[in-house]
Motif scaffolding. Structure first.
Motif, PDB file in Angstrom:
ATOM      1  N   HIS A  18       0.810  -1.220   0.000  1.00  0.00           N
ATOM      2  CA  HIS A  18       0.000   0.000   0.000  1.00  0.00           C
ATOM      3  C   HIS A  18       0.845   1.273   0.000  1.00  0.00           C
ATOM      4  O   HIS A  18       0.287   2.371   0.039  1.00  0.00           O
ATOM      5  N   GLN A  23       1.556   4.957  -5.920  1.00  0.00           N
ATOM      6  CA  GLN A  23       0.189   4.865  -5.391  1.00  0.00           C
ATOM      7  C   GLN A  23      -0.269   6.158  -4.723  1.00  0.00           C
ATOM      8  O   GLN A  23      -1.446   6.289  -4.391  1.00  0.00           O
ATOM      9  N   ARG A  26      -2.389   8.091  -6.916  1.00  0.00           N
ATOM     10  CA  ARG A  26      -2.490   7.075  -7.950  1.00  0.00           C
ATOM     11  C   ARG A  26      -3.142   7.710  -9.180  1.00  0.00           C
ATOM     12  O   ARG A  26      -4.299   7.469  -9.502  1.00  0.00           O
ATOM     13  N   VAL A  31       1.048   6.138 -12.672  1.00  0.00           N
ATOM     14  CA  VAL A  31       0.757   4.730 -12.962  1.00  0.00           C
ATOM     15  C   VAL A  31       1.435   4.304 -14.264  1.00  0.00           C
ATOM     16  O   VAL A  31       2.068   3.246 -14.344  1.00  0.00           O
ATOM     17  N   GLU A  35       4.318   1.491 -14.678  1.00  0.00           N
ATOM     18  CA  GLU A  35       4.050   0.301 -15.486  1.00  0.00           C
ATOM     19  C   GLU A  35       5.136   0.099 -16.547  1.00  0.00           C
ATOM     20  O   GLU A  35       5.562  -1.032 -16.797  1.00  0.00           O
ATOM     21  N   ALA A 122      -3.862  -1.364 -17.006  1.00  0.00           N
ATOM     22  CA  ALA A 122      -3.393  -0.930 -15.689  1.00  0.00           C
ATOM     23  C   ALA A 122      -3.684   0.549 -15.463  1.00  0.00           C
ATOM     24  O   ALA A 122      -4.071   0.960 -14.363  1.00  0.00           O
ATOM     25  N   GLN A 126      -6.238   1.459 -12.517  1.00  0.00           N
ATOM     26  CA  GLN A 126      -5.659   2.061 -11.317  1.00  0.00           C
ATOM     27  C   GLN A 126      -5.878   3.564 -11.237  1.00  0.00           C
ATOM     28  O   GLN A 126      -6.064   4.112 -10.148  1.00  0.00           O
ATOM     29  N   ASP A 177      -7.521  -1.365  -6.450  1.00  0.00           N
ATOM     30  CA  ASP A 177      -6.974  -2.276  -5.441  1.00  0.00           C
ATOM     31  C   ASP A 177      -6.834  -3.691  -6.004  1.00  0.00           C
ATOM     32  O   ASP A 177      -5.842  -4.379  -5.741  1.00  0.00           O
ATOM     33  N   THR A 179      -6.359  -4.652  -9.088  1.00  0.00           N
ATOM     34  CA  THR A 179      -5.244  -4.727 -10.035  1.00  0.00           C
ATOM     35  C   THR A 179      -3.913  -4.801  -9.303  1.00  0.00           C
ATOM     36  O   THR A 179      -3.034  -5.604  -9.650  1.00  0.00           O
ATOM     37  N   GLN A 180      -3.762  -3.973  -8.265  1.00  0.00           N
ATOM     38  CA  GLN A 180      -2.531  -4.029  -7.478  1.00  0.00           C
ATOM     39  C   GLN A 180      -2.438  -5.359  -6.744  1.00  0.00           C
ATOM     40  O   GLN A 180      -1.356  -5.951  -6.621  1.00  0.00           O
ATOM     41  N   ASP A 184       0.532  -8.049  -6.792  1.00  0.00           N
ATOM     42  CA  ASP A 184       1.231  -8.362  -5.543  1.00  0.00           C
ATOM     43  C   ASP A 184       1.232  -9.860  -5.268  1.00  0.00           C
ATOM     44  O   ASP A 184       2.222 -10.414  -4.785  1.00  0.00           O
TER      45      ASP A 184
END
Length: 351
Positions: A18, A23, A26, A31, A35, A122, A126, A177, A179-180, A184
């Motif tokens: 987080h 972010q 964001r 982003v 990416e 993305a 995001q 969230d 997508t992240q 992760d």
């Protein structure tokens, strides 16, 4: 919401990342920049580069207005330099065509330089919360295992199946969230080697785990012997102690970067400018080979350190050849292994 998305988001709230610099906030520019940098590059490597980029280019207008050399200099060491050139082209196109505002459709984003379907997804998910899937390397691995999708993900048929699965598992909310979270999961739990299946929130629905075949997915690409290439690298210094650099062609090894002359022939032919230069040099020293692995081949460079007593007549396109002081190299985009070689070969403190 699918059981996959529910479990994944619940896990993300407790265990996800987080505090990544892109972010907060964001927004589309941050982003997008992250990416592009994260393509085939780990988060830990990207964070300091991202921080330096944002400090130098805080918004897309600053990036678009900057010289390409400034962008390449900050990119040096991240590799895959076509990403940096496309980043610069894309920034300029967004400023010229959209007034500096990122378009909000998949089709429009994918028309921009360096932005493919996953990167576009993305950005939309995001930055704008749109219900759009992604399929980067980590996500491909997660989905290939979860759905026990056979075949190498680089083939069109397997890609199509993975995109379909990615679309089917999307939630109707919390797209940023989610997508992240799926990225992760692939980076920290469903890893390429030694995946931590006992800690995986979506293990109850994982088909590969049910088959006791997690290690078999995704299927690897058939191995081929890596080509080996060799080249001669000329570290040429003039009487003033300046080093000769040439801008590499846009396509090929280290495209668009500055580099000492790089010759494909290890044995220099009589009468060539390089051999004439060697014949008139005051000192020539053979340095140990430098080996570097690219995506599809290995390169071995054989460096020669050449000291000149007089300035030579060199032929090159205007603006594509420079004599530079070693103390100013940090301002130019050089390949990281070549920069390290130069630092090892010359005493920068004495120039």
């Amino acid at each position: 919401m699918s059981a996959f998305a529910q479990r994944l988001l619940a896990w993300f709230d407790q265990h996800g990342r987080h505090d990544l610099p892109w972010q907060h906030p964001r927004e589309a520019y941050r982003v997008w920049l992250a990416e592009i940098m994260l393509q085939q590059t780990q988060v830990a490597t990207v964070i300091p580069y991202f921080t330096r980029f944002i400090a130098r280019f805080p918004d897309i207008h600053a990036l678009a207005a900057a010289p390409l050399d400034d962008v390449l200099a900050l990119w040096s060491g991240l590799g895959y330099y076509a990403r940096a050139r496309n980043l610069h082209r894309c920034a300029r196109q967004i400023v010229a065509q959209y007034g500096g505002t990122f378009p909000r459709t998949l089709e429009a984003l994918m028309e921009l330089p360096g932005i493919g379907r996953s990167t576009a997804g993305a950005i939309l998910a995001q930055a704008f919360g749109q219900r759009t899937p992604i399929l980067d390397g980590n996500v491909r691995r997660v989905l290939a295992r979860y759905g026990a999708v056979p075949g190498w993900p680089g083939t069109p048929a397997v890609q199509k199946r993975l995109w379909q699965l990615a679309e089917a598992l999307l939630p109707d909310e919390r797209m940023a969230d989610y997508t992240q979270a799926i990225m992760d999961l692939g980076a920290t739990v469903c890893t390429a080697r030694k995946p931590a299946c006992v800690r995986c929130p979506v293990a109850p629905g994982c088909a590969a785990l049910a088959q006791n075949a997690v290690a078999e997915y995704p299927h690897p690409r058939s191995k081929k012997k890596r080509p080996q290439r060799h080249a001669r690298l000329l570290l040429i210094r003039n009487p003033q102690g300046q080093l000769l650099l040439e801008r590499r062609a846009p396509l090929g090894i280290w495209g668009g970067l500055w580099c000492p002359p790089l010759l494909g022939e290890l044995h220099l032919a009589s009468g060539t400018w390089a051999q004439i230069l060697l014949d008139t040099a005051s000192r020539v020293r053979q340095l140990p080979p430098l080996r570097h692995a690219f995506t599809h081949f290995d390169l071995e460079l054989r460096p020669l350190q050449i000291e000149l007593d007089a300035m030579p007549e060199l032929i090159c396109e205007p603006g594509q050849q420079l004599w530079v002081s070693l103390s100013t190299l940090s301002h130019l985009g050089l390949p990281a292994p070549v920069r390290r070689l130069i630092e090892q070969s010359f005493s920068l403190g004495s120039t």
